[in-house]
Design a protein around this motif. Structure first.
Motif, mmCIF file in Angstrom:
data_model
loop_
_atom_site.group_PDB
_atom_site.id
_atom_site.type_symbol
_atom_site.label_atom_id
_atom_site.label_comp_id
_atom_site.label_asym_id
_atom_site.label_seq_id
_atom_site.Cartn_x
_atom_site.Cartn_y
_atom_site.Cartn_z
ATOM 1 N N HIS A 122 0.755 -1.164 0.024
ATOM 2 C CA HIS A 122 0.030 0.197 -0.096
ATOM 3 C C HIS A 122 0.857 1.230 0.004
ATOM 4 N N HIS A 126 1.028 4.853 -2.447
ATOM 5 C CA HIS A 126 1.241 5.998 -2.135
ATOM 6 C C HIS A 126 2.348 6.618 -2.955
ATOM 7 N N ASP A 315 -6.940 7.262 0.332
ATOM 8 C CA ASP A 315 -6.526 5.924 -0.180
ATOM 9 C C ASP A 315 -7.486 5.746 -1.391
ATOM 10 N N ALA A 366 -2.595 2.329 6.995
ATOM 11 C CA ALA A 366 -1.270 2.396 6.368
ATOM 12 C C ALA A 366 -0.806 3.371 5.658
#
Ligand code: KG4
Ligand code: ZN
Length: 366
Positions: A122, A126, A315, A366
């Motif tokens: 994850h 990003h 997200d 996360a």
């Protein structure tokens, strides 16, 4: 298994590591990304009564939503499963019950359609998110600032990140959320605090500055959180609430900029002044005061500045599909036994050497 063509690559990405069920289709052509669709189904109403994300509720909501979210993403993209070159899903870090929903779904699609599977970190999603829309060639210096993470990283490419600094207690998004709660704002607190701060005076309250004497690129937000909580108890008017929100936002933005400034100096030294590119990503990079402070710092240091469009700061699955496509292009694919990982540092060597630098929310986000 279907053969991957060198270019273009069309990848379905799934994201279920926290409280968004997301699916997206991204096409990568000669290193350039095109988002064909991006669907994000939030769960704010499910978690709001509890003031934060409840893992079991999140996992169940992902199970209910994922089917429809994928169908919409495929329809919006105008692609059917035979048009895909691969399927990618977040495999961690995050709430493991949720991660398993997206990862299992991706494995089922991979198996049924004979497609390669990419298990995506994850945080790498990003890290790459600025490349969805803007020109952000490798290498670059990255500030990854979200609800569970606050790190400065040198990003050479997929699978090649070196950590320069990290929070020693809370993540910046976590500080936003917790302080917002003490101000009586609803979950999620970051965006609500930003709205409240619009009417406030950031100089109305003096807040502590953390780790000023230190030469490293680490962060700390626990002192700010305690000071803000103490001040919040004594607030009487709406104006005072707005003033404290503005002061907190300014303090967080200032610390992010100060540490980034330090990292830029180190980075410039190590590259001999080449590749001076700074990227900010993650949910907190959606905050306008934070963006402005970072843009100014980058300009003063002679760095270019890039940050994802607001929709790709928080997200989303487009960043997962992009990370999947970039990995697929390099032949970095995973087996159907790829595990769901509650914890998964981007720079595993740094995490091993400095284990005190854990994510503030202990891997919950996360
Ligand atoms: O990247 P993200 O969606 O999820 C994680 O991976 O953590 O980031 C969510 C975090 C939350 O803490 C949220 O309050 C914060 O980002 N956030 C903001 C803003 N938008 C999201 N914080 C401050 N200002 C915002 N506009
Ligand atoms: Zn995230």
């Amino acid at each position: 298994m279907k053969h991957r063509s060198a270019s273009p690559l069309t990848v379905l990405g799934l994201e279920t590591s926290c409280d968004e069920t997301a699916a997206a289709v991204v096409r990568l052509t000669d290193g350039r990304a095109q988002v064909l669709s991006s669907i994000v189904a939030g769960q704010i109403e499910d978690h709001a009564p509890f003031g934060g994300v409840v893992p079991e509720i999140a996992a169940r909501a992902h199970v209910q939503a994922i089917d429809g979210v994928i169908v919409r993403a495929m329809a919006d993209a105008g692609v059917d499963f035979s048009g895909l070159d691969g399927v990618a899903a977040t495999a961690g870090p995050g709430l493991v019950g949720g991660v398993m929903v997206g990862l299992s779904f991706a494995k089922a699609v991979a198996l049924a359609r004979g497609l390669p599977l990419v298990a995506v970190n994850h945080l790498e999603g990003h890290a790459l998110s600025a490349r969805l829309a803007a020109e952000a060639p490798y290498p670059f210096l990255l500030l990854l600032v979200s609800g569970g993470h606050c790190q400065l990283l040198e990003v050479e490419g997929v699978g090649a990140c070196r950590r320069l600094g990290s929070t020693i207690d809370d993540a910046a998004g976590e500080a936003f959320d917790k302080i917002a709660k003490t101000l009586g704002l609803p979950y999620p607190g970051g965006p609500a605090l930003e709205r409240l701060a619009e009417a406030g005076d950031p100089d109305a309250f003096a807040l502590p500055r953390a780790l000023l004497g230190r030469k490293d690129c680490d962060f700390s937000f626990s002192g700010l959180k305690t000071a803000a909580a103490r001040l919040a108890e004594r607030l009487r008017t709406d104006q005072e609430r707005a003033d404290l929100a503005a002061a907190v936002q300014a303090a967080i933005a200032r610390q992010l900029a100060e540490r980034s400034d330090r990292a830029m100096a180190l980075y410039a030294q190590s590259t001999g002044g080449r590749n001076l590119r700074f990227v900010a990503a993650g949910g907190v990079a959606a905050n306008q005061a934070v963006r402005a402070a970072l843009r100014t710092t980058a300009r003063e240091r002679g760095f270019s500045f890039a940050a994802p469009a607001l929709a790709y700061c928080t997200d989303n699955a487009a960043m997962i599909a992009l990370a999947g496509a970039e990995r697929l292009a390099l032949g970095l694919v995973d087996g159907l036994d790829a595990p769901a990982r509650p914890r998964w540092p981007l720079d595993e060597a740094a995490a091993r050497d400095r284990p005190t630098h854990l994510a503030g929310r202990k891997g919950a986000k996360a």
